[in-house]
Design a protein around this motif. Structure first.
Motif, short mmCIF file in Angstrom:
data_model
loop_
_atom_site.label_atom_id
_atom_site.label_comp_id
_atom_site.label_asym_id
_atom_site.label_seq_id
_atom_site.Cartn_x
_atom_site.Cartn_y
_atom_site.Cartn_z
N LEU A 220 -0.26 -1.72 8.83
CA LEU A 220 -0.53 -0.32 9.10
C LEU A 220 -2.02 -0.07 9.30
N SER A 221 -2.36 0.72 10.29
CA SER A 221 -3.73 1.19 10.47
C SER A 221 -3.89 2.62 9.94
N GLY B 107 -6.30 7.06 7.36
CA GLY B 107 -6.35 6.48 8.70
C GLY B 107 -7.62 5.68 8.87
N ASN B 108 -7.55 4.59 9.65
CA ASN B 108 -8.70 3.68 9.71
C ASN B 108 -9.71 4.01 10.82
N ILE C 34 -3.99 -2.64 7.05
CA ILE C 34 -3.23 -3.06 5.87
C ILE C 34 -2.16 -4.05 6.29
N PRO C 35 -2.18 -5.26 5.75
CA PRO C 35 -1.17 -6.25 6.14
C PRO C 35 0.24 -5.86 5.69
N ASN D 32 -4.47 -4.68 -5.50
CA ASN D 32 -4.65 -3.25 -5.25
C ASN D 32 -4.81 -2.99 -3.75
N GLU D 33 -3.83 -3.44 -2.97
CA GLU D 33 -3.88 -3.19 -1.53
C GLU D 33 -3.71 -1.69 -1.26
N ILE D 34 -2.68 -1.09 -1.84
CA ILE D 34 -2.58 0.38 -1.92
C ILE D 34 -2.06 0.68 -3.33
N THR D 35 -2.85 1.35 -4.12
CA THR D 35 -2.41 1.73 -5.46
C THR D 35 -2.76 3.19 -5.70
#
Length: 326
Positions: A150-151, A215-216, A242-243, A179-182
């Motif tokens: 995800l971007s 958003g990136n 995000i992988p 902690n990729e998304i926490t």
């Protein structure tokens, strides 16, 4: 231990099998759009003194079908054997109706049948339910795999808790970064970098609608509570992607990817979650406001709430229909 998801029609027994070694049960639909049952597995247990039928089967799958075909069946005991004539015992009681009948029996798996007709949401999925994390324990969590990179993203859910400790709602980990998304009580983490969000202010015993978006393009991010943006900013991991193919845990903080032994009790979530969805885009303010005005609205295109029903662990209880009210 392996579980399945089956769909049956009135006229012919057809099965669609989705295997998952990490699931905590199986959901079975009998007579399309009518009776829905969820089979919850209890490894190392059997129900005693209530056997109404005995069969030899090649798979636990077949034992489940026999239970569904028998109107008196409320649960079953399944015992694998070395000669592939596995034992299938159908019971006319369950651990709920006869709690003293459930006994420890190594090598046996007890399957409890829970009817879930009231769990069907507006989307036609089994999504009108709450998950109640009954206590602070490292045993209590829900997991799912993450299908795509995800971007940008939006994560929304309903939350109700009075937890005074650091209960973590959402933890996505990849190899090398837990902690990729926490979504912590006080911070949002993306690939180890954090921003303060103050979510703990809403651990007040009232049901709240929470949305976190990122958003990136220039690292724009925000948290919206009950339709109102409470905090936002820019410069948060701009250009980062995000992988996918990581491991998502609801109700715990992963200190190591896909390792329940890394959970800490103080970080376990205690309370109720509903309607958690993940999108691959940043939702508009208007859409988030709309969803905050009614329960079970909006369907994620990365993960949707119905994805989390069959992957429960420990004392995470399903309550349906959802008690979410505005």
């Amino acid at each position: 231990m392996t579980f399945w998801h089956l769909i049956f029609t009135t006229f012919q027994w057809n099965a669609i099998i989705l295997m998952s070694s990490m699931a905590a049960g199986s959901m079975i639909k009998r007579r399309l759009s009518q009776n829905v049952a969820y089979f919850e597995a209890n490894k190392g247990y059997s129900l005693q003194s209530h056997v109404i039928a005995f069969h030899h089967v090649s798979r636990d799958f077949d034992c489940g079908i026999m239970c569904l075909q028998n109107k008196g069946c409320l649960s079953y005991n399944y015992k694998p054997t070395s000669d592939n004539r596995n034992e299938c015992q159908l019971n006319d009681a369950s651990k709920v109706s006869c709690p003293g009948c459930l006994t420890v029996e190594p090598g046996v798996i007890y399957y409890d049948v829970v009817m879930m007709n009231d769990c069907t949401g507006r989307d036609g999925e089994i999504s009108d339910y709450d998950l109640n994390f009954t206590n602070k324990s490292t045993r209590n969590y829900v997991n799912q795999t993450w299908p795509m990179k995800l971007s940008k993203f939006t994560i929304c859910f309903w939350m109700q808790t009075e937890d005074t400790n650091r209960g973590v709602t959402f933890s996505y980990a990849i190899p090398g970064e837990h902690n990729e998304i926490t979504i912590f009580r006080t911070e949002l983490a993306i690939h180890g970098e954090t921003r303060r969000i103050g979510l703990g202010k809403y651990y007040d015993g009232v049901r709240h609608h929470i949305c976190v978006a990122w958003g990136n393009e220039n690292g724009e991010w925000s948290m919206t509570v009950d339709g109102v943006v409470t905090i936002n900013g820019t410069g948060f991991k701009p250009g980062y992607v995000i992988p996918g193919r990581g491991y998502l845990v609801i109700g715990q903080d992963q200190d190591k990817m896909a390792d329940p032994n890394s959970f800490q009790q103080i970080q376990s979530f205690h309370g109720t979650l509903s309607g958690l969805h993940v999108w691959s885009n940043v939702l508009s303010d208007a859409e988030i406001v709309r969803m905050s005005k009614g329960c079970n609205m909006g369907i994620g295109n990365v993960l949707m709430w119905s994805d989390f029903l069959i992957s429960r662990h420990g004392d995470v209880l399903v309550k349906c229909p959802s008690r979410c009210e505005i």
